[in-house]
Structure formats: structure tokens, C-alpha cells
Design a protein around this motif. Structure first.
Motif, PDB file in Angstrom:
ATOM      1  N   TYR A   5       1.584  -1.268  14.161  1.00  8.62           N
ATOM      2  CA  TYR A   5       2.168  -2.211  13.202  1.00  8.62           C
ATOM      3  C   TYR A   5       1.258  -3.410  12.996  1.00  8.62           C
ATOM      4  O   TYR A   5       0.759  -3.992  13.953  1.00  8.62           O
ATOM      5  N   GLU A   6       1.062  -3.748  11.731  1.00 15.51           N
ATOM      6  CA  GLU A   6       0.370  -4.993  11.397  1.00 15.51           C
ATOM      7  C   GLU A   6       1.388  -6.113  11.284  1.00 15.51           C
ATOM      8  O   GLU A   6       1.086  -7.269  11.559  1.00 15.51           O
ATOM      9  N   SER A   7       2.588  -5.778  10.830  1.00 17.53           N
ATOM     10  CA  SER A   7       3.694  -6.730  10.785  1.00 17.53           C
ATOM     11  C   SER A   7       4.987  -5.948  10.950  1.00 17.53           C
ATOM     12  O   SER A   7       5.064  -4.789  10.564  1.00 17.53           O
ATOM     13  N   VAL A  43       4.367  -3.226   7.586  1.00 18.69           N
ATOM     14  CA  VAL A  43       3.087  -2.583   7.357  1.00 18.69           C
ATOM     15  C   VAL A  43       2.736  -1.811   8.624  1.00 18.69           C
ATOM     16  O   VAL A  43       2.702  -2.369   9.709  1.00 18.69           O
ATOM     17  N   TYR A  44       2.487  -0.516   8.486  1.00 12.22           N
ATOM     18  CA  TYR A  44       2.306   0.337   9.650  1.00 12.22           C
ATOM     19  C   TYR A  44       1.289   1.431   9.363  1.00 12.22           C
ATOM     20  O   TYR A  44       0.964   1.729   8.222  1.00 12.22           O
ATOM     21  N   THR A  45       0.814   2.035  10.442  1.00 12.03           N
ATOM     22  CA  THR A  45      -0.020   3.231  10.384  1.00 12.03           C
ATOM     23  C   THR A  45       0.554   4.218  11.395  1.00 12.03           C
ATOM     24  O   THR A  45       0.797   3.850  12.547  1.00 12.03           O
TER      25      THR A  45
END
Length: 151
Positions: free
Chosen positions: A108-110, A86-88
Motif C-alpha cells: 500500500y502507498e496509502s 493506492v495498492y499493488t
């Protein structure tokens, strides 16, 4: 007597030196170009795809395509490689009269133990026509540097 003559001559010389008019000083007017002090706002737009499913091993070199139209610089990056998860995607740009620098990064969230490629579209408006050095960075490292003409 000689002493009086010397003092008199000294007084006369000092009188002439003290009475001289100073040379006129030229005063010039400083004109400031209004463009130099008015900041230009550049709106940006960033969009990107999800991970490509067609890539299974490693990563490919990114393909960077700049396109200028009507004051807007559009930058398309195909095969922009990132870690899966999960990224932005984020971008920060700096502009001056000769250089346009865009630094892409990710939040990154993960994280996952894989790499995927995505396609990124980034645009900057209010770009004056001219020749620029376009520098694309990824996490601070230069990935692309080329002279472009915006006309």
C-alpha cells in the motif's frame, strides 16, 4: 619349551590371519536423474482489476477458480478483498512435485478506511500433468486448499 610352542602357534595363527584376502567390495554406479538436478523455470503472470463499485458493505467470500491448459495453471480469484487506497498486488509461489502454494499480498502507498473487492488472475507455466495440492494464501494465511488434477 611350552613357551616356545605357544609363541610358534601364535605366529602361525597371525600369519594366516594377516594373509587372508579381503572380501571383494561391490561397487555400484549411482545414476542421477537429470530432472533432479536441472532447475525448472516457472514463469508467472499477475493481473488484477480496480475495486468493484457494486460492493457497498463488508466483503464477500472469494471465489477461487483453478484451470489447467497445455502446461499452464491459471488461477482466477473473484472477490479478493483488500483495503481501498493506492495498492499493488503481489504474489509469491512455491512448487514441488506434489504441492503448488501461492501467497498473495498487497503493498500500500496509502490506506483508506474501506474495503473493496477486486478480481485477480495469476498464471504459472511449465506445470507437469499430475495431481497437486493447491494452497492459496493471503498474507500468509491459508484461504483455499484443495487437490487439483492437471491433465
Amino acid at each position: 619349551m611350552k613357551k616356545n610352542i605357544l609363541i610358534s602357534l601364535l605366529v602361525v595363527v597371525m600369519a594366516f590371519v594377516g594373509c587372508e584376502k579381503p572380501e571383494p567390495i561391490e561397487v555400484s554406479q549411482i545414476v542421477v536423474n537429470q530432472e533432479d538436478i536441472t532447475p525448472v523455470t516457472h514463469n508467472t503472470n499477475l493481473s488484477y482489476t480496480d475495486c468493484h463499485s457494486h460492493q457497498s458493505k463488508g466483503y464477500y467470500d472469494p471465489i477461487i477458480i483453478p484451470n489447467y491448459d497445455n502446461g499452464v495453471l491459471q488461477i482466477t480469484i473473484e472477490n479478493y478483498c483488500i483495503s481501498c487506497g493506492v495498492y499493488t498486488v503481489i504474489a509469491e509461489s512455491e512448487l514441488d512435485a506434489q504441492t503448488i502454494t501461492v501467497d498473495f499480498g498487497e503493498i500500500y502507498e496509502s490506506q483508506a478506511n474501506c474495503i473493496c473487492s477486486i478480481d485477480v488472475d495469476y498464471s504459472i507455466d511449465n506445470i507437469n500433468p499430475g495431481t497437486y495440492e493447491l494452497i492459496i494464501k493471503h498474507g500468509g494465511l491459508v484461504k483455499y486448499q484443495e487437490e487439483i488434477t492437471c491433465e
